[in-house]
Write a protein that holds these residues in place. Structure first.
Motif, PDB file in Angstrom:
ATOM      1  N   TYR A 128       3.497  29.742   4.277  1.00  0.00           N
ATOM      2  CA  TYR A 128       2.082  30.116   4.215  1.00  0.00           C
ATOM      3  C   TYR A 128       1.468  30.251   5.602  1.00  0.00           C
ATOM      4  CZ  TYR A 128       1.855  29.689  -0.826  1.00  0.00           C
ATOM      5  OH  TYR A 128       2.038  29.895  -2.171  1.00  0.00           O
ATOM      6  N   PHE A 129       2.046  29.614   6.580  1.00  0.00           N
ATOM      7  CA  PHE A 129       1.562  29.770   7.948  1.00  0.00           C
ATOM      8  C   PHE A 129       1.605  31.236   8.361  1.00  0.00           C
ATOM      9  CE2 PHE A 129       2.602  30.002  12.532  1.00  0.00           C
ATOM     10  CZ  PHE A 129       1.423  29.473  13.038  1.00  0.00           C
ATOM     11  N   PHE A 130       2.703  31.918   8.080  1.00  0.00           N
ATOM     12  CA  PHE A 130       2.832  33.330   8.455  1.00  0.00           C
ATOM     13  C   PHE A 130       1.864  34.195   7.648  1.00  0.00           C
ATOM     14  CE2 PHE A 130       6.283  31.886  10.850  1.00  0.00           C
ATOM     15  CZ  PHE A 130       6.761  32.912  11.645  1.00  0.00           C
ATOM     16  N   ASP A 131       1.613  33.816   6.420  1.00  0.00           N
ATOM     17  CA  ASP A 131       0.728  34.599   5.560  1.00  0.00           C
ATOM     18  C   ASP A 131      -0.736  34.437   5.959  1.00  0.00           C
ATOM     19  OD1 ASP A 131       0.159  36.264   3.302  1.00  0.00           O
ATOM     20  OD2 ASP A 131      -0.425  34.476   2.182  1.00  0.00           O
ATOM     21  N   ALA A 189       1.500  30.308  24.367  1.00  0.00           N
ATOM     22  CA  ALA A 189       1.420  29.565  23.112  1.00  0.00           C
ATOM     23  C   ALA A 189       2.629  28.661  22.974  1.00  0.00           C
ATOM     24  CB  ALA A 189       1.352  30.525  21.913  1.00  0.00           C
ATOM     25  N   SER A 190       2.404  27.470  22.464  1.00  0.00           N
ATOM     26  CA  SER A 190       3.516  26.557  22.184  1.00  0.00           C
ATOM     27  C   SER A 190       3.096  25.615  21.071  1.00  0.00           C
ATOM     28  CB  SER A 190       3.907  25.755  23.431  1.00  0.00           C
ATOM     29  OG  SER A 190       2.836  24.923  23.847  1.00  0.00           O
ATOM     30  N   GLY A 191       4.081  25.115  20.330  1.00  0.00           N
ATOM     31  CA  GLY A 191       3.738  24.229  19.240  1.00  0.00           C
ATOM     32  C   GLY A 191       4.953  23.583  18.599  1.00  0.00           C
ATOM     33  N   PHE A 192       4.698  22.915  17.497  1.00  0.00           N
ATOM     34  CA  PHE A 192       5.744  22.257  16.726  1.00  0.00           C
ATOM     35  C   PHE A 192       5.536  22.583  15.253  1.00  0.00           C
ATOM     36  CE2 PHE A 192       5.185  19.723  20.541  1.00  0.00           C
ATOM     37  CZ  PHE A 192       6.497  19.513  20.965  1.00  0.00           C
ATOM     38  N   ASN A 208       2.213  38.168  15.450  1.00  0.00           N
ATOM     39  CA  ASN A 208       3.596  37.751  15.199  1.00  0.00           C
ATOM     40  C   ASN A 208       4.191  37.027  16.395  1.00  0.00           C
ATOM     41  OD1 ASN A 208       3.537  39.924  12.876  1.00  0.00           O
ATOM     42  ND2 ASN A 208       5.443  38.788  12.633  1.00  0.00           N
ATOM     43  N   TRP A 209       3.880  37.502  17.595  1.00  0.00           N
ATOM     44  CA  TRP A 209       4.408  36.839  18.791  1.00  0.00           C
ATOM     45  C   TRP A 209       3.886  35.406  18.869  1.00  0.00           C
ATOM     46  CZ3 TRP A 209       2.084  34.599  23.096  1.00  0.00           C
ATOM     47  CH2 TRP A 209       2.988  34.180  24.080  1.00  0.00           C
ATOM     48  N   VAL A 210       2.595  35.229  18.661  1.00  0.00           N
ATOM     49  CA  VAL A 210       2.009  33.889  18.750  1.00  0.00           C
ATOM     50  C   VAL A 210       2.600  32.968  17.685  1.00  0.00           C
ATOM     51  CG1 VAL A 210      -0.107  32.529  18.669  1.00  0.00           C
ATOM     52  CG2 VAL A 210      -0.125  34.800  19.722  1.00  0.00           C
ATOM     53  N   MET A 211       2.701  33.452  16.462  1.00  0.00           N
ATOM     54  CA  MET A 211       3.267  32.618  15.387  1.00  0.00           C
ATOM     55  C   MET A 211       4.698  32.213  15.704  1.00  0.00           C
ATOM     56  SD  MET A 211       1.716  34.129  11.817  1.00  0.00           S
ATOM     57  CE  MET A 211       2.416  35.777  12.010  1.00  0.00           C
ATOM     58  N   GLY A 212       5.462  33.150  16.234  1.00  0.00           N
ATOM     59  CA  GLY A 212       6.840  32.833  16.603  1.00  0.00           C
ATOM     60  C   GLY A 212       6.921  31.730  17.639  1.00  0.00           C
ATOM     61  N   GLU A 213       6.005  31.762  18.605  1.00  0.00           N
ATOM     62  CA  GLU A 213       5.987  30.719  19.631  1.00  0.00           C
ATOM     63  C   GLU A 213       5.554  29.372  19.057  1.00  0.00           C
ATOM     64  OE1 GLU A 213       6.960  31.172  23.012  1.00  0.00           O
ATOM     65  OE2 GLU A 213       7.768  32.934  21.965  1.00  0.00           O
ATOM     66  N   LEU A 214       4.601  29.375  18.136  1.00  0.00           N
ATOM     67  CA  LEU A 214       4.085  28.134  17.588  1.00  0.00           C
ATOM     68  C   LEU A 214       5.073  27.407  16.690  1.00  0.00           C
ATOM     69  CD1 LEU A 214       0.389  29.165  16.774  1.00  0.00           C
ATOM     70  CD2 LEU A 214       1.187  27.734  18.651  1.00  0.00           C
ATOM     71  N   VAL A 215       5.950  28.155  16.005  1.00  0.00           N
ATOM     72  CA  VAL A 215       6.911  27.509  15.104  1.00  0.00           C
ATOM     73  C   VAL A 215       8.273  27.296  15.764  1.00  0.00           C
ATOM     74  CG1 VAL A 215       5.793  28.491  13.075  1.00  0.00           C
ATOM     75  CG2 VAL A 215       7.768  29.667  14.073  1.00  0.00           C
TER      76      VAL A 215
END
Length: 334
Positions: free
Chosen positions: A186-189, A208-211, A322-329
């Motif tokens: 759901y994060f991607f959605d 961007a960075s995350g876990f 998409n780039w930001v989400m990829g970095e965050l996960v």
């Protein structure tokens, strides 16, 4: 960039699922100089039913057949993300502009390939980040640009939802939690809408960075993400997304802090937001949302294709979410 030489945009829709019932496709018959001309779904009974209910003159069970229809001059891809790249390739090869649902693709790499395909074919590529065209978000942008809360210091996203029993019972049919189809959970959605909207407000996110983790083990995809990010203008941001929360903790809020005030709003709300300025009473705004939520964005696409305006959501901007989400996960905690 080739747009269209006709005086009317005649849409062919690939994948007429739930999003096409009210949110998007019906608006194509309301926007001036626009027509919903054909629809496609692999299930013949379902696509025929859709066409009859919405009075669409043509229906197909083959994407290729719809794309090659000479009466169709623009393609709307309303399938899950795993099909976006290949369908974009087919539409661009036929010389037809592409409007694709969000998230734009499963990965940033797929997004980049879609952009390259459309650029090579000389056709426009748009993404269904329709919040860029909704009235209350445009009013928020105006207030930010006018300095209503001063210099922007930070932004925080807080999205928490529960796992409904219906989701677990129908897990195999819920493509949103299957990464091979959706790119993630759901994060991607949902976070894609939020991150794109903030891109609209503040510009590109450069760091961007995350876990991420799968805490509840209800499905394979991540169910919690925390992270931080930096915009090109220096604004700092943080986010906390949990999709296995308690009912008491459910939340949908973005807070933008300036040095002279604050703006609060829900991403998935009813056209409302609150402006809090120093030494003044909070002001609540409520702007009416369109019945067909994508109508303002679709109108901007039609105007862009006919040379009468511009669309705020393109493949270039859509790929950035998409780039930001990829970095965050990226950092998955087991």
């Amino acid at each position: 960039m080739k747009k269209i030489s006709d005086s009317e945009v005649r849409w062919g829709v690939l994948g007429v699922g739930n999003v096409c019932e009210v949110k998007s496709a019906p608006a194509m018959n309301i926007v001036p100089n626009s027509k919903l001309a054909a629809v496609m779904r692999r299930d013949e009974a379902k696509v025929k039913d859709y066409a009859e209910r919405h009075k669409v003159p043509k229906w197909y069970t083959s994407a290729e057949a719809l794309i090659q229809d000479p009466e169709i001059n623009a393609i709307y891809i309303a399938t899950p993300p795993n099909a976006h790249l290949e369908l974009t390739r087919l539409a661009a090869a036929a010389g037809k502009p592409v409007y694709v649902e969000k998230p734009m693709a499963r990965t940033y790499t797929e997004c980049q390939e879609m952009i390259a395909i459309c650029e090579k074919a000389g056709v426009p590529l748009y993404v269904a980040y329709y919040r860029r065209s909704l009235p209350h978000f445009n009013r928020i942008k105006e207030l930010l640009d006018e300095g209503a809360i001063g210099e922007i210091r930070s932004v925080h996203i807080n999205l928490k939802q529960v796992v409904e029993p219906e989701l677990i019972a129908k897990l195999e049919f819920n493509w949103r939690v299957h990464p091979e189809i959706s790119g993630g959970g759901y994060f991607f959605d949902l976070a894609s809408h939020q991150l794109d909207l903030l891109d609209f407000f503040f510009g590109k996110i450069t760091h961007a960075s995350g876990f991420s983790a799968n805490q509840a083990k209800a499905y394979q995809a991540e169910d919690i993400v925390v992270g931080s990010f930096v915009f090109e203008n220096g604004v700092l941001g943080t986010g906390n997304w949990c999709f296995t929360s308690s009912h008491s903790a459910e939340k949908d809020e973005i807070i933008i802090d300036g040095n002279r005030g604050q703006i609060r709003f829900a991403t998935f709300g009813k056209g409302e937001f609150t402006l809090i300025q120093d030494f003044q009473e909070p002001r609540n705004f409520h702007l009416q949302l369109p019945h067909h939520i994508q109508q303002p964005l679709i109108q901007s696409i039609v105007e862009d294709l006919l040379g009468n305006g511009t669309c705020p959501s393109t493949g270039i901007s859509g790929a950035r979410a998409n780039w930001v989400m990829g970095e965050l996960v990226k950092n998955r905690i087991s």
